[in-house]
Design a protein around this motif. Structure first.
Motif, PDB file in Angstrom:
ATOM      1  N   GLY A  77       0.806  -1.211   0.000  1.00  0.00           N
ATOM      2  CA  GLY A  77       0.000   0.000   0.000  1.00  0.00           C
ATOM      3  C   GLY A  77       0.840   1.261   0.000  1.00  0.00           C
ATOM      4  O   GLY A  77       2.001   1.277  -0.408  1.00  0.00           O
ATOM      5  N   GLY A  97     -10.411   2.543  -1.699  1.00  0.00           N
ATOM      6  CA  GLY A  97      -9.454   2.571  -0.605  1.00  0.00           C
ATOM      7  C   GLY A  97      -9.660   3.763   0.315  1.00  0.00           C
ATOM      8  O   GLY A  97     -10.650   4.494   0.230  1.00  0.00           O
ATOM      9  N   GLU A  98      -8.701   3.951   1.201  1.00  0.00           N
ATOM     10  CA  GLU A  98      -8.750   5.049   2.168  1.00  0.00           C
ATOM     11  C   GLU A  98      -7.326   5.420   2.556  1.00  0.00           C
ATOM     12  O   GLU A  98      -6.479   4.548   2.774  1.00  0.00           O
ATOM     13  N   ILE A  99      -7.043   6.721   2.621  1.00  0.00           N
ATOM     14  CA  ILE A  99      -5.711   7.222   2.963  1.00  0.00           C
ATOM     15  C   ILE A  99      -5.829   8.192   4.131  1.00  0.00           C
ATOM     16  O   ILE A  99      -6.703   9.068   4.138  1.00  0.00           O
ATOM     17  N   SER A 131      -2.052   4.586   3.589  1.00  0.00           N
ATOM     18  CA  SER A 131      -3.292   3.841   3.399  1.00  0.00           C
ATOM     19  C   SER A 131      -3.663   3.156   4.709  1.00  0.00           C
ATOM     20  O   SER A 131      -2.806   2.661   5.442  1.00  0.00           O
ATOM     21  N   THR A 135      -7.987  -0.797   4.182  1.00  0.00           N
ATOM     22  CA  THR A 135      -7.865  -0.750   2.729  1.00  0.00           C
ATOM     23  C   THR A 135      -7.315  -2.067   2.186  1.00  0.00           C
ATOM     24  O   THR A 135      -6.245  -2.518   2.591  1.00  0.00           O
ATOM     25  N   LEU A 138      -6.220  -0.096  -3.376  1.00  0.00           N
ATOM     26  CA  LEU A 138      -5.967   1.341  -3.442  1.00  0.00           C
ATOM     27  C   LEU A 138      -5.972   1.760  -4.907  1.00  0.00           C
ATOM     28  O   LEU A 138      -5.281   1.163  -5.742  1.00  0.00           O
TER      29      LEU A 138
END
Length: 341
Positions: A77, A97-99, A131, A135, A138
Motif C-alpha cells: 500500500g 481505498g482510504e488514505i 493507506s 484498505t 488502493l
C-alpha cells in the motif's frame, strides 16, 4: 503525495503561444504514462503523465500520478513519510481505498472515494499519507496545481469537498474543482481550473461544453475513451489546446469507462519543478531543499505519523542547471498525431 524519484529532473515549464485550431475536430495529443515506484519495501507503482518532456503543464496542473487498482497485500500500500511542498496545491482523489492524511497545518483527515482533499502549500508545508488498515485495494489519482507568482507564498490551507453526482446524457460526473455541466465547486483555487471524474456508459457519446479559454486533458482510468476521433487507452492522457468550446467523448466498449478531466487557462508563467518543490529558479529550489534538510520552520512538523522513517530526506540536487522545457505549440489545425513520451 511525494515525488519519490531518487534523481528527479529539474523541470523549467513555460506555456507557449498556440496556433488556431479546428474547433469541431481539433488535434488531440496523446501523452503516455511512465511507471514510477512510489517507494516502500515493495514499491507501489504509479503511472505518471505530468510532467514529461513532451508536456509539462495543462493550465496550472503540473503533476498527475495515477495508481491502482493496487492489491495492498502484495505491494504494502501507500506509506509516504512527512515530506515538504512549496508553491503548489495538492489534490487527492480516490476511486477505492482510504488514505490517512496528516499535515503541518494541524489537519488530520481521511481521503475517501468521491471526496476531494485539497492542500495548499504555498510558502511551505509538509504532510504524510498512509493507506489505512481497512484498505484492501488502493486506486486513485494524485494531482498538483502550480500556484501563480502572485500567490505562490500563500499560507497553509486545507479544503475538503464531496461533490454531488451529476446525471448527464449517457454519463455521470463529479465536479471537484471549477465549473462544468452547470455545477460549480466551492473549493478555492488561485487560477481558473476544472477537475472532474466522468463515467461514460457503454457505447455512449457525451458532448461536453467547456470553457474555450481553457486547455484540457482527459486521463483515462478504466476502459478506453475516444476524444473527438482519437482513441485513448487506459492511463493515457489526451490533450486539447485552447479555443475548443466542447469536448466529444465516446465510450466504444461494452463496459463503463471512467476518466478524469483536467483543464485551466494556460498559466503563462515559467516555473521550476524539482522533487516536491515548485519555484521560479534553480537557486530558489536549492534554498527550499536546504531549508527542509535543516528542519526549518518554513515547513513545520507533522504530528502523529508512525512509520519506519521520521521524514523523507531530499535527494541530491542535479550537478548542473537544466535548460528550460517548453510546451510545444499546437500543430496545424486538424492535424492529429501521437507524440512520443
Amino acid at each position: 503525495m511525494s515525488n519519490t524519484d531518487r534523481r528527479p529532473d529539474e523541470i523549467h515549464c513555460r506555456t507557449e503561444d498556440l496556433h488556431a485550431v479546428d474547433t469541431l475536430n481539433p488535434r488531440v495529443e496523446i501523452i503516455t504514462s511512465r511507471e514510477v515506484p512510489l517507494g516502500g519495501p515493495r514499491a507501489m507503482p504509479v503511472r505518471r503523465t505530468l510532467p514529461q518532456r513532451q508536456r509539462s503543464l495543462i493550465g496550472a496542473w503540473c503533476f498527475a500520478d495515477h495508481y491502482g487498482p493496487d492489491d495492498v497485500s502484495r505491494t504494502g500500500g501507500m506509506d509516504v513519510a512527512p515530506h515538504p511542498h512549496t508553491g503548489l496545491q495538492t489534490v487527492s482523489w480516490l476511486f477505492a481505498g482510504e488514505i490517512e492524511h496528516r499535515d503541518s497545518h494541524g489537519v488530520h483527515a481521511m481521503v475517501r472515494p468521491g471526496e476531494m482533499n485539497l492542500m495548499t502549500g504555498g510558502h511551505g508545508i509538509c504532510h504524510s499519507e498512509v493507506s489505512t488498515p481497512a484498505t484492501t485495494t488502493l486506486h486513485g489519482v494524485q494531482l498538483w496545481i502550480a500556484l501563480p507568482d502572485s500567490d505562490r507564498d500563500a499560507s497553509r490551507d486545507f479544503q475538503h469537498h464531496v461533490p454531488p453526482r451529476l446525471d448527464l446524457p449517457g454519463a455521470t460526473a463529479k465536479v471537484f474543482l471549477g465549473s462544468l455541466a452547470g455545477h460549480t465547486s466551492p473549493v478555492k483555487t488561485f487560477t481558473p481550473l476544472v477537475g472532474a471524474e466522468i463515467v461514460l456508459e457503454p457505447h455512449a457519446q457525451l458532448v461536453l461544453d467547456v470553457d474555450p479559454s481553457f486547455e484540457h486533458g482527459v486521463l483515462v482510468d478504466t476502459g478506453a475513451v475516444t476524444l473527438f476521433d482519437t482513441v485513448l487507452g487506459r492511463a493515457a492522457l489526451g490533450y486539447v489546446g485552447t479555443g475548443v468550446p466542447a469536448l466529444r467523448l465516446t465510450n466504444p466498449g461494452d463496459e463503463p469507462a471512467r476518466l478524469v478531466l483536467l483543464g485551466g487557462t494556460p498559466l503563462g508563467e515559467e516555473i521550476v519543478m524539482w522533487w516536491n518543490f515548485v519555484g521560479r529558479s534553480h537557486d530558489e529550489i536549492a534554498a527550499f531543499r536546504d531549508a527542509w534538510e535543516r528542519g526549518s520552520e518554513q515547513f513545520g512538523r507533522v504530528d502523529g505519523y508512525e512509520g519506519k522513517v521520521e521524514r523523507l530526506p531530499a535527494p541530491s540536487l542535479p550537478n548542473a542547471r537544466i535548460r528550460p522545457r517548453r510546451n510545444p505549440p499546437t500543430a496545424d489545425p486538424g492535424h492529429r498525431s501521437q507524440s512520443p513520451s
